[in-house]
Design an enzyme around this catalytic site. Structure first.
Site, PDB file in Angstrom:
ATOM      1  N   GLU A 165       6.764  -1.197   5.658  1.00  0.00           N
ATOM      2  CA  GLU A 165       7.588  -0.393   4.659  1.00  0.00           C
ATOM      3  C   GLU A 165       9.194  -0.881   4.833  1.00  0.00           C
ATOM      4  OE1 GLU A 165       7.948   3.669   5.987  1.00  0.00           O
ATOM      5  OE2 GLU A 165       9.137   3.943   4.161  1.00  0.00           O
ATOM      6  N   LYS A 208       2.994   2.150  11.181  1.00  0.00           N
ATOM      7  CA  LYS A 208       4.088   1.994  10.123  1.00  0.00           C
ATOM      8  C   LYS A 208       5.173   1.576  10.937  1.00  0.00           C
ATOM      9  CE  LYS A 208       7.099   4.976   8.453  1.00  0.00           C
ATOM     10  NZ  LYS A 208       7.565   6.299   8.049  1.00  0.00           N
ATOM     11  N   LYS A 259       4.299  -0.423   1.871  1.00  0.00           N
ATOM     12  CA  LYS A 259       4.946   0.853   1.487  1.00  0.00           C
ATOM     13  C   LYS A 259       6.465   0.754   0.967  1.00  0.00           C
ATOM     14  CE  LYS A 259       5.898   5.274   3.324  1.00  0.00           C
ATOM     15  NZ  LYS A 259       5.618   6.637   4.251  1.00  0.00           N
TER      16      LYS A 259
HETATM   17  P1  13P Z   1       9.546  10.162   1.960  1.00  0.00           P
HETATM   18  O1  13P Z   1       8.168  10.011   1.015  1.00  0.00           O
HETATM   19  O2  13P Z   1       9.940  11.341   2.411  1.00  0.00           O
HETATM   20  O3  13P Z   1      10.483   9.092   1.691  1.00  0.00           O
HETATM   21  O4  13P Z   1       8.805   9.748   3.392  1.00  0.00           O
HETATM   22  C1  13P Z   1       8.007   8.841   3.517  1.00  0.00           C
HETATM   23  C2  13P Z   1       8.407   7.905   4.824  1.00  0.00           C
HETATM   24  O5  13P Z   1       7.432   7.976   5.633  1.00  0.00           O
HETATM   25  C3  13P Z   1       9.618   7.293   5.160  1.00  0.00           C
HETATM   26  O6  13P Z   1       9.355   6.536   6.254  1.00  0.00           O
END
Ligand code: 13P
Length: 332
Positions: free
Chosen positions: A177, A136, A219
């Site tokens: 993400e 990620k 994401k």
């Molecule tokens: P949250 O669901 O708390 O936003 O965290 C997800 C995440 O991995 C943020 O990088």
């Protein structure tokens, strides 16, 4: 590595009724979470907390994979078993956060660019040896007066694409993400507009870097009102706008979209996902990769006490089950 491996992993992560647990809080972030339950952020406490989450009976029925932090992927539980082995035993795929954080963007106060590309090829090889099968990287965009700037949008998209290409080269599925933060008094209109612009720029860069979309997951944030906006959109509007925005900007070749919770309440995060899946007619799986919306309840129930282990696990299982139902649009 073959592309089949990447596609198999990506598809397994968004198998029917399954989603991801994001447990990759960096040391400063987990300290904030532990401060809220008044326990010290020691290596032992971090290990025991995550061991509690990962060994919850039956959680692998609802959780396909777990995103780890560098410390955790190398850690052994108190009984000497590597935490990665515990995940595999429970049928959950180990993943790893590989960015090194959002750093100030030169010449653009208030904005950040996510770093971590230098030396990333070697780190990915190391993580693959440690058992990771997916990765990620989070880019961050703030909505405000004249921001996000083109500089922030292009710099983060470029970094996300360079990261994704390197992860695929190492045989690891990249979770891309781009998070448009919900902090601020902006309207849901502003969130939709910025999210669409950000996603378009990300997919343009992924294309330039020849990232194979079938072996990726997205994401994103949901399209929501700013958290201090006086007018808050309801569940149906969030679902409709989020799906519209994603259909306009995310290619159908992407196998799955796993949302972050971003500060939504546990219940909101579940209801929004459920409402989107109830809309139907979607080209990708829509599921979750929640951090706070899965962990807030177990963290509080556990509160750092060994005698609360079962209560913490029960709280995680409840959130995991609810979000699993939401991932198929069957949450009551
Ligand atoms: P949250 O669901 O708390 O936003 O965290 C997800 C995440 O991995 C943020 O990088």
């Amino acid at each position: 590595m073959t592309s089949a491996t990447l596609a198999d992993t990506a598809e397994a992560l968004v198998a029917d009724g399954k989603g991801i647990l994001a447990a990759d809080e960096s040391s400063p972030t987990i300290k904030k979470r532990f401060d809220s339950i008044k326990i010290a952020s020691t290596e032992e406490n971090r290990r025991d907390y995550r061991d509690m989450l990962f060994t919850t009976a039956d959680v692998g029925t609802y959780i396909s994979g777990v995103i780890l932090y560098d410390e955790t992927i190398r850690q052994k539980a108190a009984d000497g078993t590597p935490l990665v082995d515990k995940l595999n035993a429970a049928g959950m795929i180990p993943g790893i956060k590989v960015d090194v954080g959002a750093k100030p963007l030169a010449g653009h106060p208030e904005e950040t660019v996510t770093e971590g590309l230098d030396g990333l090829r070697a780190r990915l090889e190391d993580y693959a040896k440690l058992g990771a099968r997916f990765t990620k990287w989070r880019g961050v965009y703030r909505i405000g007066e004249s921001i996000p700037s083109p500089a922030c949008i292009t710099a983060n998209a470029h970094a996300l694409a360079r990261y994704a290409a390197l992860a695929q080269e190492a045989g690891l599925v990249p979770i891309v993400e781009p998070e448009v933060l919900m902090n601020g008094d902006h309207s849901i209109d502003d969130c939709e507009e910025v999210t669409e612009e950000v996603l378009r720029s990300v997919y343009a860069e992924l294309s330039i870097q020849d990232v194979w979309l079938e072996g990726t997951l997205l994401k994103p944030n949901m399209v929501v009102s700013g958290d201090t906006c006086p007018e808050q959109a309801g569940v149906a509007e969030v679902a409709e706008r989020t799906v519209r925005c994603l259909k306009r900007s995310v290619p159908a070749a992407v196998p799955g979209i796993v949302f972050l919770s971003g500060g939504q309440s546990d219940e909101q995060a579940t209801e929004h996902l459920d409402a989107m899946n109830k809309l139907g007619d979607l080209p990708w799986k829509l599921s979750f990769s929640y951090g706070r919306a899965l962990q807030a309840a177990p963290l509080k129930a556990w509160s750092g006490k060994a005698e609360n282990l079962a209560a913490g696990q029960a709280a995680l299982l409840e959130r995991a089950k609810a979000n699993s139902a939401a991932a198929t649009g069957t949450y009551a």
